[in-house]
Scaffold this active site. Structure first.
Site, PDB file in Angstrom:
ATOM      1  N   TYR A  30       0.705  -1.133  -0.022  1.00  0.00           N
ATOM      2  CA  TYR A  30       0.052  -0.016   0.180  1.00  0.00           C
ATOM      3  C   TYR A  30       0.677   1.215   0.076  1.00  0.00           C
ATOM      4  O   TYR A  30       0.619   2.140  -0.525  1.00  0.00           O
ATOM      5  CB  TYR A  30      -0.918   0.047   1.216  1.00  0.00           C
ATOM      6  CG  TYR A  30      -2.114   0.907   1.265  1.00  0.00           C
ATOM      7  CD1 TYR A  30      -3.166   0.658   0.470  1.00  0.00           C
ATOM      8  CD2 TYR A  30      -2.115   2.216   1.638  1.00  0.00           C
ATOM      9  CE1 TYR A  30      -4.172   1.222   0.276  1.00  0.00           C
ATOM     10  CE2 TYR A  30      -3.093   2.965   1.561  1.00  0.00           C
ATOM     11  CZ  TYR A  30      -3.998   2.696   0.846  1.00  0.00           C
ATOM     12  OH  TYR A  30      -5.118   3.852   0.879  1.00  0.00           O
ATOM     13  N   ALA A  61      -2.825  -4.606   4.409  1.00  0.00           N
ATOM     14  CA  ALA A  61      -2.603  -5.487   5.343  1.00  0.00           C
ATOM     15  C   ALA A  61      -3.537  -6.614   5.820  1.00  0.00           C
ATOM     16  O   ALA A  61      -3.318  -7.661   6.254  1.00  0.00           O
ATOM     17  CB  ALA A  61      -2.502  -4.601   6.802  1.00  0.00           C
ATOM     18  N   GLU A  63      -5.337  -8.208   3.856  1.00  0.00           N
ATOM     19  CA  GLU A  63      -5.340  -9.376   2.896  1.00  0.00           C
ATOM     20  C   GLU A  63      -3.940 -10.431   3.377  1.00  0.00           C
ATOM     21  O   GLU A  63      -4.117 -11.554   2.937  1.00  0.00           O
ATOM     22  CB  GLU A  63      -5.098  -8.785   1.470  1.00  0.00           C
ATOM     23  CG  GLU A  63      -6.440  -8.358   0.863  1.00  0.00           C
ATOM     24  CD  GLU A  63      -6.693  -6.703   1.458  1.00  0.00           C
ATOM     25  OE1 GLU A  63      -7.902  -6.691   1.791  1.00  0.00           O
ATOM     26  OE2 GLU A  63      -5.806  -6.362   1.794  1.00  0.00           O
ATOM     27  N   ILE A  87      -1.236   3.220   8.721  1.00  0.00           N
ATOM     28  CA  ILE A  87      -0.938   4.661   9.393  1.00  0.00           C
ATOM     29  C   ILE A  87      -2.374   5.146   9.562  1.00  0.00           C
ATOM     30  O   ILE A  87      -3.221   5.419   8.780  1.00  0.00           O
ATOM     31  CB  ILE A  87      -0.339   5.483   8.258  1.00  0.00           C
ATOM     32  CG1 ILE A  87       1.114   5.075   7.763  1.00  0.00           C
ATOM     33  CG2 ILE A  87       0.015   6.856   8.685  1.00  0.00           C
ATOM     34  CD1 ILE A  87       1.648   5.769   6.706  1.00  0.00           C
ATOM     35  N   THR A  91     -10.401   8.523  10.500  1.00  0.00           N
ATOM     36  CA  THR A  91     -11.565   7.572  10.853  1.00  0.00           C
ATOM     37  C   THR A  91     -11.078   6.384  11.941  1.00  0.00           C
ATOM     38  O   THR A  91      -9.554   6.056  12.068  1.00  0.00           O
ATOM     39  CB  THR A  91     -12.197   6.899   9.844  1.00  0.00           C
ATOM     40  OG1 THR A  91     -11.200   6.090   9.064  1.00  0.00           O
ATOM     41  CG2 THR A  91     -12.540   8.069   8.857  1.00  0.00           C
ATOM     42  N   HIS A  93     -10.966   3.400  10.816  1.00  0.00           N
ATOM     43  CA  HIS A  93     -10.425   2.340  10.212  1.00  0.00           C
ATOM     44  C   HIS A  93      -9.205   1.883  10.576  1.00  0.00           C
ATOM     45  O   HIS A  93      -8.950   0.685  10.586  1.00  0.00           O
ATOM     46  CB  HIS A  93     -10.438   2.709   8.775  1.00  0.00           C
ATOM     47  CG  HIS A  93     -10.097   1.588   7.744  1.00  0.00           C
ATOM     48  ND1 HIS A  93     -11.013   0.478   7.380  1.00  0.00           N
ATOM     49  CD2 HIS A  93      -9.156   1.550   6.750  1.00  0.00           C
ATOM     50  CE1 HIS A  93     -10.478  -0.266   6.451  1.00  0.00           C
ATOM     51  NE2 HIS A  93      -9.431   0.192   6.067  1.00  0.00           N
ATOM     52  N   ASN A 118       5.621 -11.078  12.398  1.00  0.00           N
ATOM     53  CA  ASN A 118       4.401  -9.833  12.176  1.00  0.00           C
ATOM     54  C   ASN A 118       5.395  -8.551  12.038  1.00  0.00           C
ATOM     55  O   ASN A 118       5.689  -7.917  12.949  1.00  0.00           O
ATOM     56  CB  ASN A 118       3.711  -9.764  13.284  1.00  0.00           C
ATOM     57  CG  ASN A 118       2.546  -8.895  12.850  1.00  0.00           C
ATOM     58  OD1 ASN A 118       2.984  -8.064  11.840  1.00  0.00           O
ATOM     59  ND2 ASN A 118       1.490  -8.709  13.661  1.00  0.00           N
ATOM     60  N   ARG A 132      10.919   3.472  10.984  1.00  0.00           N
ATOM     61  CA  ARG A 132      10.860   1.761  11.549  1.00  0.00           C
ATOM     62  C   ARG A 132      11.184   0.887  10.488  1.00  0.00           C
ATOM     63  O   ARG A 132      11.914  -0.265  10.621  1.00  0.00           O
ATOM     64  CB  ARG A 132       9.607   1.718  12.204  1.00  0.00           C
ATOM     65  CG  ARG A 132       9.383   2.109  13.472  1.00  0.00           C
ATOM     66  CD  ARG A 132       7.960   2.360  13.690  1.00  0.00           C
ATOM     67  NE  ARG A 132       7.866   3.014  15.173  1.00  0.00           N
ATOM     68  CZ  ARG A 132       8.095   4.233  15.455  1.00  0.00           C
ATOM     69  NH1 ARG A 132       8.418   5.180  14.501  1.00  0.00           N
ATOM     70  NH2 ARG A 132       8.118   4.517  16.717  1.00  0.00           N
TER      71      ARG A 132
END
EC number: 2.5.1.78
Length: 164
Positions: A30, A61, A63, A87, A91, A93, A118, A132
């Site tokens: 993404y 993420a 998927e 990020i 909202t 989400h 992960n 990061r």
């Protein structure tokens, strides 16, 4: 007196238990610049362990767990590394994507006994994500791969597959 034994599962580049291990890397692209850094770190760690990587790409993420589960069903992989970035926006989400992807990955790892690292970053800003992700900075992609490799080494030791 209590007997104490400590098994060190941290992967080492020459650990024979990891040589030839088949690592599935599932990445969400993404955010391309962040994904590039995460992947570079993960691939370097996998190569250092003399393991082999197969990289597949998914849109986001959420998927990643389904893609990993589908490909694990083939029996072709010993461990999974999940890479992506969420990020926070304006909202709720973010909370759903971050929480549900982490939960699904943990369920996958525990229920199938598959080592999983992960490396899905959950951050407030793109600058935090880049810091990061960058190999030269926090190298979270490399850390995720090392986590998967460490658990794989432990699993192989527990399964009796580790050379003596």
């Amino acid at each position: 007196m209590v007997a104490h034994t400590r098994a060190d599962s941290a992967p080492k580049p020459t650990d024979p238990a990891l040589a030839g291990a088949r690592i599935l890397v599932v990445e969400a692209r993404y955010y391309d610049a962040i994904a590039d850094e995460l992947l570079a770190g993960a691939l370097a760690a996998i190569e250092a362990a003399d393991a082999r990587a197969t990289v597949v790409t998914v849109p986001g993420a959420l998927e990643i767990p389904a893609a990993a589960a589908i490909l694990l069903d083939t029996g072709a992989y010993d461990a999974v590394v999940a890479l992506g970035c969420v990020i926070r926006g304006e909202t709720g989400h973010y909370d759903i994507v971050a929480g549900e992807s982490a939960r699904a990955l943990m369920d996958l790892s525990v229920q199938r006994r598959v080592p999983l690292g992960n490396g899905i970053l959950t951050v407030e800003t793109e600058a935090q994500a880049l810091a990061r992700a960058r190999v030269a900075e926090m190298n979270k992609g490399g850390g995720a791969a090392e986590a998967a490799l460490g658990v794989l080494a432990l699993k192989r030791m527990a399964d009796g597959a580790r050379p003596r």
